[in-house]
Enzyme design. Structure first.
Site, PDB file in Angstrom:
ATOM      1  N   CYS A 130      10.453  32.207   1.890  1.00 54.84           N
ATOM      2  CA  CYS A 130       9.307  31.896   1.031  1.00 54.84           C
ATOM      3  C   CYS A 130       9.664  32.119  -0.446  1.00 54.84           C
ATOM      4  O   CYS A 130      10.426  31.342  -1.008  1.00 54.84           O
ATOM      5  CB  CYS A 130       8.072  32.687   1.455  1.00 54.84           C
ATOM      6  N   HIS A 242       7.519  31.336   7.175  1.00 48.44           N
ATOM      7  CA  HIS A 242       7.550  32.767   7.485  1.00 48.44           C
ATOM      8  C   HIS A 242       7.747  33.035   8.982  1.00 48.44           C
ATOM      9  O   HIS A 242       6.765  33.235   9.715  1.00 48.44           O
ATOM     10  CB  HIS A 242       6.237  33.424   7.061  1.00 48.44           C
TER      11      HIS A 242
END
Length: 341
Positions: A130, A242
């Site tokens: 991320c 994620h």
């Protein structure tokens, strides 16, 4: 090239595998309202659990440490992880009390050291997730403004679009039935307001020279963005999504079905499999000084709109000076990537 390097090293894993791998996780300046960034840094506990369930130990790398301190740690660990977060990445953004962006400068130093280790023959992986994905793209771009605004991707699962003509260590690490599920039924979990699009790779030559794109996602208005990038010559790679949230975060919208737990575990095992190829060693005595267990975990489940059930919290008791930037700074990075032009 990355796949070839990793595969050739994997063949000899029975002989040379490191059965006590240690991963360094870079801390983030605090973006929590109740823990001021001038006093605290942190990273979510889910990343530590994600690494540990794949059979590795974790040492924090404090973003405000000196380069000398970081170099000592890097010489003893077997891989590095840049986590998600909400830090300013651009070097022309200053943080309160700072005259330059020390967080990104520290990440750049680590990035350069990892390149050095690999070019010298020591296999050394670095993974960005991320914000960490955005960070490695920013550094590899020679500090081009790589981020594009995303729409409605804060807490969403998106189908994974793969690039079939590119051989991918990441995608080859996921079993076929699970990969089909992520492509066609329910994809990885994203929590981002910003992303990197392919047009940015076309504008910044350094990005395409360094990374290949192996996966895409699409935001709420169908804007296509990069989901997975992998180093062409060195094992530096990243995901915009994620994987750690599916097994370890229970207050987000990340699903906990078998397919998502499976792909999460497979990606963790793939990362640690690379770290096992690195023969750096840390003694038990030194490990006890650095290991994550020395630090405080904080329950965040009562905090409104949080993404983390639990975080590791670190006191800011270090000094950052401009001399650190002068030791390495931007010029080294730009010089490295100019050779591709």
């Amino acid at each position: 090239m990355l796949r070839i390097i990793i595969t050739s090293l994997f063949i000899s894993s029975v002989i040379c595998a490191n059965n006590k791998p240690t991963i360094g996780i870079l801390t983030n300046p605090s973006d929590m309202k109740d823990y001021d960034k001038s006093l605290y840094s942190y990273f979510p506990s889910s990343y530590v659990k994600w690494i540990e369930q794949a059979g590795a130990r974790v040492i924090p790398i404090h973003w405000d440490s000196s380069y000398d301190e970081i170099t000592v740690i890097l010489s003893q660990i077997n891989g590095v992880l840049f986590t998600g977060g909400d830090a300013d990445l651009y070097l022309n953004n200053t943080q309160p009390g700072f005259t330059f962006n020390k967080f990104t400068d520290t990440a750049s130093f680590i990035f350069q050291k990892v390149i050095q280790f690999n070019k010298a023959g020591k296999f050394y992986p670095l993974l960005g997730i991320c914000q960490g994905f955005q960070l490695i793209n920013y550094i590899a771009s020679s500090y081009y403004e790589v981020l594009t605004r995303m729409t409605d991707d804060l807490g969403r699962q998106r189908l994974l679009e793969i690039v079939p003509e590119e051989d991918s260590y990441v995608l080859n690490s996921i079993d076929k039935s699970t990969l089909e599920y992520l492509k066609n039924v329910d994809g990885p979990y994203y929590s981002h307001n910003w992303g990197v699009v392919q047009q940015t790779y076309e504008k910044s030559y350094s990005l395409g020279a360094f990374f290949k794109i192996t996966g895409y996602g699409r935001d709420g208005v169908n804007l296509k963005y990069i989901a997975i990038c992998e180093g062409r010559e060195v094992p530096i790679y990243g995901y915009q999504f994620h994987p750690e949230k599916h097994p370890f975060e229970w207050i987000t919208k990340a699903t906990h079905d078998v397919q998502h737990i499976t792909y999460s575990q497979e990606l963790a095992m793939a990362f640690i499999a690379m770290a096992r190829k690195n023969d750096n060693f840390i003694s038990d005595e030194e490990l006890s000084q650095y290991i994550i267990y020395n630090y405080k975990q904080v329950n965040r489940m009562h905090v409104p709109n949080t993404s983390f059930s639990q975080v590791y919290l670190f006191d800011r008791n270090r000094n950052e000076t401009r001399t650190d930037q002068q030791q390495l700074g931007i010029q080294w990075t730009i010089k490295y990537f100019r050779k591709y032009k």
